[in-house]
Enzyme design. Structure first.
Site, mmCIF file in Angstrom:
data_model
loop_
_atom_site.group_PDB
_atom_site.id
_atom_site.type_symbol
_atom_site.label_atom_id
_atom_site.label_comp_id
_atom_site.label_asym_id
_atom_site.label_seq_id
_atom_site.Cartn_x
_atom_site.Cartn_y
_atom_site.Cartn_z
ATOM 1 N N ASP A 1 53.275 23.409 48.309
ATOM 2 C CA ASP A 1 53.483 24.832 48.144
ATOM 3 C C ASP A 1 52.070 25.332 47.967
ATOM 4 O OD1 ASP A 1 54.588 26.923 49.039
ATOM 5 O OD2 ASP A 1 56.249 27.435 48.514
ATOM 6 N N ASP B 1 50.968 29.946 50.983
ATOM 7 C CA ASP B 1 51.212 30.585 50.370
ATOM 8 C C ASP B 1 50.882 32.231 50.763
ATOM 9 O OD1 ASP B 1 53.818 32.061 48.506
ATOM 10 O OD2 ASP B 1 52.269 32.614 47.550
ATOM 11 N N GLU C 1 51.554 30.385 55.801
ATOM 12 C CA GLU C 1 52.394 31.980 55.718
ATOM 13 C C GLU C 1 52.149 33.124 55.464
ATOM 14 O OE1 GLU C 1 55.508 34.465 52.751
ATOM 15 O OE2 GLU C 1 53.480 33.666 52.295
ATOM 16 N N HIS D 1 62.804 30.781 51.407
ATOM 17 C CA HIS D 1 63.729 31.699 50.178
ATOM 18 C C HIS D 1 63.244 32.591 49.204
ATOM 19 C CE1 HIS D 1 59.735 31.340 50.070
ATOM 20 N NE2 HIS D 1 58.539 31.524 48.989
ATOM 21 N N ASP D 2 62.622 33.672 51.020
ATOM 22 C CA ASP D 2 62.455 35.005 50.869
ATOM 23 C C ASP D 2 63.378 35.447 51.557
ATOM 24 O OD1 ASP D 2 60.234 34.873 48.766
ATOM 25 O OD2 ASP D 2 59.111 34.705 50.761
HETATM 26 C C1 GLC Z 1 55.211 34.201 49.677
HETATM 27 C C2 GLC Z 1 56.068 33.403 48.897
HETATM 28 C C3 GLC Z 1 57.332 34.296 47.966
HETATM 29 C C4 GLC Z 1 56.539 35.025 46.810
HETATM 30 C C5 GLC Z 1 54.828 35.303 47.296
HETATM 31 C C6 GLC Z 1 54.006 36.019 46.024
HETATM 32 O O1 GLC Z 1 55.250 35.535 50.584
HETATM 33 O O2 GLC Z 1 57.186 33.260 49.864
HETATM 34 O O3 GLC Z 1 58.017 33.671 47.095
HETATM 35 O O4 GLC Z 1 57.366 35.580 45.664
HETATM 36 O O5 GLC Z 1 54.287 34.744 48.251
HETATM 37 O O6 GLC Z 1 53.802 34.741 45.260
#
Ligand code: GLC
Length: 583
Positions: free
Chosen positions: A114, A213, A270, A343-344
């Site tokens: 990641d 990410d 993402e 995880h979010d």
């Molecule tokens: C992404 C991750 C999240 C994180 C954010 C900042 O959305 O999935 O967990 O807090 O980025 O890195």
């Protein structure tokens, strides 16, 4: 395996030069901090993941996505990286990671890292140097603006200003997330070069897959103007300015051209909120990534990902519409990344099923809904056990910084303490991040020490754990396993096209997977067709199936034979069915 001077012989990690196909993948996300602890310190370890490879292999997983395992002050649980080329001592060593990669390869599994490339930790040496010396080349690795006033009124994703004043100097730095996560300046070619070298470094360690990410935050405006406020704090969401800004694809294309060898590396970006019209630049034959995450269905219960108190009273037709729109857009542009949890996100059982509907049949129905869609399925740890949310009774019990922020934001918006806590509970990122339950012992078999985050007592009370699941042939685990196997065995379920059946009763989601070849007159029945039927109703339902030929049941969550009268199928509450139309 270590060479002289303790250096690893990296040749053994050389990737085979065979093409891989993203269509064959079933990806499982591990939250390393909470998976399995072999150290007794209460935090999951890489050795712990290596120990549990058999469990993951038996489910049918092909790639393990590890949430960040790099050195980090853990302000945002690893999404604040202070060294991109190493492993946080909490998780183990680089040697442990190399061993995990090797053992996973032995079992036919790949490791996905990641990469948090939009920002670093404020403890990263680049940022520290930038702070110490504005003349240093690292100053231009980040986004600084002169004071004395804040450059504009943007609100960060985790609340408060996006601008942090540099102590003792008249300037501010920009952070889309927390102040401990300063944004990198992608307009600087040196930054882009660093990122490409990091990807190459991990490829040389045998890494074949990357999740990138928050990558749609990398393009920043030339001028930092204030925007119309959208909250009582007088600020406007920074996502309106720095998310999906046109031009980001130019930087990403450069990274892809340099590092993402098509067919050799799996990539998923993402990209929350990415407009569907932009997809062809991001996925498909000429796309930057193999896949991107779309949050349309995952965020169905809230107006926006950064305001958990703006809840929506959604219905099954709304869910169907969002899944359909997403699948159709992805199909048109390329390949999808399908997920119910990460995880979010809260647990899908609590999100998509109403309280009284949270039963095993309904959970199996959700599993079929996801696993038969067109695209690569992503499972999040514990999803295969049917994990549920866990209610916290005080805001102090949250570890996740966004849960605490959202709690306060809900209060500021006029909600009572109790309501604010309720919203935070429903959406808290801690719901997914709890220690993985391996058994029913006091620390759920996760650690012999004290778990870093409170275990999920609700799941414990319901005996949701891996041991119970493996001991029960009717468990959700085996249902997922069977779905994964079906998908792997059948070309149409894997690669076939998708379309949705309209005009069903409102609580049904029905879609068709078909082989690509169109039947012609002579070989009329040559194309293969499957129906996937998912009932969200706690009442029996009927479905008129527009089938032209005989149908047969392949799989479902009820042992009974297909109940069919001519083309009408009767469904039990929460029934799901995979049917094949006879060729
Ligand atoms: C992404 C991750 C999240 C994180 C954010 C900042 O959305 O999935 O967990 O807090 O980025 O890195």
């Amino acid at each position: 395996m270590s060479g002289r001077n303790g250096k690893r012989n990296l040749d053994i990690f050389k990737r085979e030069e065979t093409d891989m196909s993203v269509q064959d993948e079933v990806i499982y996300q591990i939250y390393p901090k909470s998976f399995y602890d072999t150290s007794g310190q209460g935090t999951g370890t890489l050795k712990g993941i290596t120990k549990k490879l058999d469990y993951l292999q038996s489910l049918g997983i092909t790639t393990l996505w590890l949430s960040p395992i790099f050195p980090s002050p853990m302000k945002d649980n690893g999404y604040d990286i202070s060294d991109y080329r190493s492993v946080d001592p909490r998780f183990g060593t680089l040697n442990d990671l190399d061993t995990l990669i090797e053992k996973a390869h032995d079992k036919g599994m790949k490791i996905m890292l990641d990469l948090v490339f939009n920002h670093t930790s404020d403890q990263h040496p680049w940022f520290q140097k930038a702070l110490q010396d504005p003349q240093s080349p690292y100053h231009d690795y980040y986004i600084f603006q002169p004071g004395p006033e804040e450059p504009n009124n943007l609100r960060s994703v985790f609340g408060g200003s996006t601008w942090q004043k540099v102590e003792g100097r008249g300037e501010y730095y920009f952070h889309a997330f927390s102040a401990a996560q300063p944004d990198l300046n992608w307009a600087n070619p040196k930054v882009r070069d660093e990122m490409a070298q990091i990807v190459e470094f991990w490829k040389s360690h045998g890494i074949e897959a990357f999740r990138i990410d928050a990558i749609n935050f990398i393009k920043k405006p030339e001028k930092w103007k204030s925007i119309t406020p959208d909250g009582p704090d007088g600020r406007g969401k920074c996502t309106r300015v720095v998310r999906n800004a046109p031009g980001m694809e130019i930087y990403l294309q450069e990274l892809a051209d340099r590092c993402f060898e098509q067919g050799k590396i799996i990539t998923v970006g993402e990209t929350a909120g990415l407009p569907y019209e932009a997809l062809p630049k991001f996925i498909g034959d000429n796309g930057i990534f193999n896949m991107v995450f779309d949050f349309k269905a995952a965020d169905l219960d809230i107006v926006s990902g950064d305001e958990w108190f703006s809840r929506i009273n959604w219905t099954t037709p709304d869910l169907k519409e969002r899944i359909e729109q997403s699948q159709m857009a992805m199909q048109q542009a390329g390949w999808a990344a399908n997920f119910l949890e990460n995880h979010d996100q809260p647990r899908v059982t609590t999100k998509y099923l109403r309280e009284h509907q949270d039963n095993l049949q309904a959970k199996k129905m959700l599993a079929m809904l996801q696993m038969m869609l067109r695209g690569t399925p992503f499972l999040f740890q514990g999803q295969e056990l049917g994990m549920v949310n866990f209610e916290r009774t005080s805001p102090d019990q949250f570890d996740d910084l966004s849960s605490i922020d959202q709690y306060h934001r809900a209060q500021e918006a006029g909600f009572s303490d109790q309501q604010a806590l309720h919203f935070a509970n429903l959406r808290s990122r801690d719901n997914g991040r709890v220690p993985f339950p391996w058994d029913d012992s006091p620390n759920v078999g996760f650690t012999t020490g004290t778990p870093w985050l409170e275990i999920n007592h609700e799941a414990k009370a319901r005996n949701l754990n891996a041991k119970a699941a493996l001991d029960n042939p009717e468990s959700l685990f085996y249902f997922y396993k069977k779905l994964i196997a079906l998908r792997k065995e059948n070309e149409t379920l894997k690669n076939g096209s998708i379309r949705f059946i309209k005009n069903t009763s409102p609580d049904l989601i029905v879609y068709v997977r078909e082989s690509e070849e169109k039947p012609n007159k002579e070989s009329k029945n040559q194309n293969e067709r499957f129906y996937v039927i998912c009932s969200f109703s706690d009442q029996p339902q009927n479905l008129e199936l527009p089938a032209e030929n005989k149908i047969r049941k392949i799989f479902g969550n009820r042992p009974s034979a297909l109940r069919q009268e001519s083309n009408t199928i009767s469904l039990e509450p929460f029934e799901c069915l995979l049917l094949q139309e006879n060729a």
